[in-house]
Design a protein around this motif. Structure first.
Motif, PDB file in Angstrom:
ATOM      1  N   LEU A 193     -37.029  21.863  35.795  1.00 33.34           N
ATOM      2  CA  LEU A 193     -37.574  21.665  34.462  1.00 33.34           C
ATOM      3  C   LEU A 193     -37.034  22.723  33.506  1.00 33.34           C
ATOM      4  N   PRO A 195     -38.211  23.540  29.932  1.00 32.84           N
ATOM      5  CA  PRO A 195     -39.029  23.382  28.726  1.00 32.84           C
ATOM      6  C   PRO A 195     -38.350  24.021  27.514  1.00 32.84           C
ATOM      7  N   LEU A 200     -41.248  15.807  18.977  1.00 24.60           N
ATOM      8  CA  LEU A 200     -41.324  14.516  19.655  1.00 24.60           C
ATOM      9  C   LEU A 200     -40.686  13.395  18.836  1.00 24.60           C
ATOM     10  N   VAL A 232     -43.630  21.010  20.082  1.00 23.89           N
ATOM     11  CA  VAL A 232     -44.265  21.222  21.382  1.00 23.89           C
ATOM     12  C   VAL A 232     -43.252  21.875  22.316  1.00 23.89           C
ATOM     13  N   ARG A 233     -43.753  22.462  23.378  1.00 18.58           N
ATOM     14  CA  ARG A 233     -42.874  23.051  24.388  1.00 18.58           C
ATOM     15  C   ARG A 233     -42.918  22.149  25.618  1.00 18.58           C
ATOM     16  N   ALA A 234     -41.809  21.464  25.866  1.00 14.87           N
ATOM     17  CA  ALA A 234     -41.756  20.515  26.977  1.00 14.87           C
ATOM     18  C   ALA A 234     -40.305  20.280  27.365  1.00 14.87           C
ATOM     19  N   ASP A 235     -40.118  19.648  28.530  1.00 12.86           N
ATOM     20  CA  ASP A 235     -38.774  19.299  28.979  1.00 12.86           C
ATOM     21  C   ASP A 235     -38.387  17.957  28.346  1.00 12.86           C
ATOM     22  N   GLN A 238     -37.708  14.987  30.806  1.00 18.53           N
ATOM     23  CA  GLN A 238     -38.900  14.433  31.419  1.00 18.53           C
ATOM     24  C   GLN A 238     -39.676  13.564  30.432  1.00 18.53           C
ATOM     25  N   LEU A 239     -39.747  13.998  29.178  1.00 17.34           N
ATOM     26  CA  LEU A 239     -40.443  13.205  28.163  1.00 17.34           C
ATOM     27  C   LEU A 239     -39.734  11.866  27.945  1.00 17.34           C
ATOM     28  N   TYR A 285     -53.233  19.619  18.919  1.00 17.18           N
ATOM     29  CA  TYR A 285     -52.376  18.908  19.858  1.00 17.18           C
ATOM     30  C   TYR A 285     -51.431  17.972  19.118  1.00 17.18           C
TER      31      TYR A 285
END
Length: 288
Positions: A193, A195, A200, A232-235, A238-239, A285
């Motif tokens: 991963l 991040p 988005l 946002v903090r994400a991979d 994966q999203l 969020y």
């Protein structure tokens, strides 16, 4: 209450009856009561038993007495095992224990068969995942060479040179191919991963053309994206996989067509409120 009981096997009953007979599991028949309460049910005389009024199959075949027991399963009951006679009979505890032993064996065999099937499926998926991971790594090596040379050409060519645009297209295509390899690596569970701080809206925007092709022409794709969306903090890989999986599920759920809407929005969550997601803390969020 939404389950239906169907006769799958009946010794002494011909197959057309077994194929056609079904009854709602919340009916008052002996087998329905056994499934609902999990306890054996004995019918001394089906002709007078008030709870056998829905047991049309029993009456049609002249059944007088009977007993039903549960076929247990690891997670839930698989069904009901019943023994019936055309002449009056009193079923003893020994009769019930014998039927429960047979039902237990049936349930164990069904559980084992399903576990074996799940294991074989898991092993096949693991093999496919390993193959996909190996291909993705080899393909990534080729993409690295392509990306390097396209960047080199773009640096050597003037911005107004027609060949510069071609080199830029190669670079963009290489980036999209790299995104596909990330998805393959995620499928094979061999991707680490990574991040990042992302928007988005960008993730959805990059997928719009692919999603439109994926869901088919009979489904309309619509995106509703909030313009001032928080990051946002994400991979991102994966999203993308999550969104594509949800799109495929939505497509399969709309065989006759429909509209698939992907929406992003800033939300404020207050823990304990009726509309708060279970287990979430209060705070700001981003909703997808």
């Amino acid at each position: 209450h939404d389950r239906i009981l169907r006769l799958r096997c009946g010794h002494g009953w011909h197959h057309p009856v077994a194929d056609q007979y079904s009854v709602a599991s919340d009916a008052a028949s002996p087998h329905s009561r056994t499934l609902t309460h999990g306890e054996p049910v004995i019918v001394e005389d089906a002709r007078t038993d008030e709870f056998s009024r829905d047991a049309v199959l029993l009456k049609a075949h002249g059944v007088t007495s009977g007993v039903t027991v549960l076929i247990p399963g690891h997670q839930r009951a698989f069904g009901v095992l019943g023994a019936y006679t055309a002449t009056p009979r009193t079923f003893t505890q020994d009769d019930i224990h014998f039927l429960e032993a047979v039902a237990h064996i049936l349930g164990t065999l069904i559980d084992r068969d399903r576990a074996d099937t799940a294991l074989r499926q898991s092993q096949r998926l693991e093999s496919v995942g390993q193959l996909a991971g190996g291909i993705a790594h080899d393909f990534n090596n080729l993409l690295t060479v392509m990306a390097y040379h396209s960047e080199y050409l773009m640096g050597e060519l003037a911005a107004d040179d027609p060949r510069h645009e071609s080199a830029s297209e190669i670079s963009s295509a290489t980036g999209r191919a790299a995104s596909l390899t990330r998805q393959l690596l995620a499928f094979s569970r061999r991707q680490m991963l990574e991040p990042k701080i992302i928007n988005l809206n960008d993730v959805v925007g990059n997928l719009e053309k692919m999603l439109s092709r994926l869901i088919g022409e009979h489904i309309t794709f619509r995106s509703v994206l909030q313009q001032d969306l928080r990051t946002v903090r994400a991979d991102p890989g994966q999203l993308e996989q999550v969104i594509m999986n949800l799109a495929v599920n939505a497509r399969d759920a709309m065989p006759d067509g429909g509209t698939l809407t992907v929406e992003t929005r800033n939300v404020e969550v207050h823990a304990g409120s009726t509309d708060a997601p279970e287990g979430s803390d209060s705070g700001s969020y981003v909703m997808l």
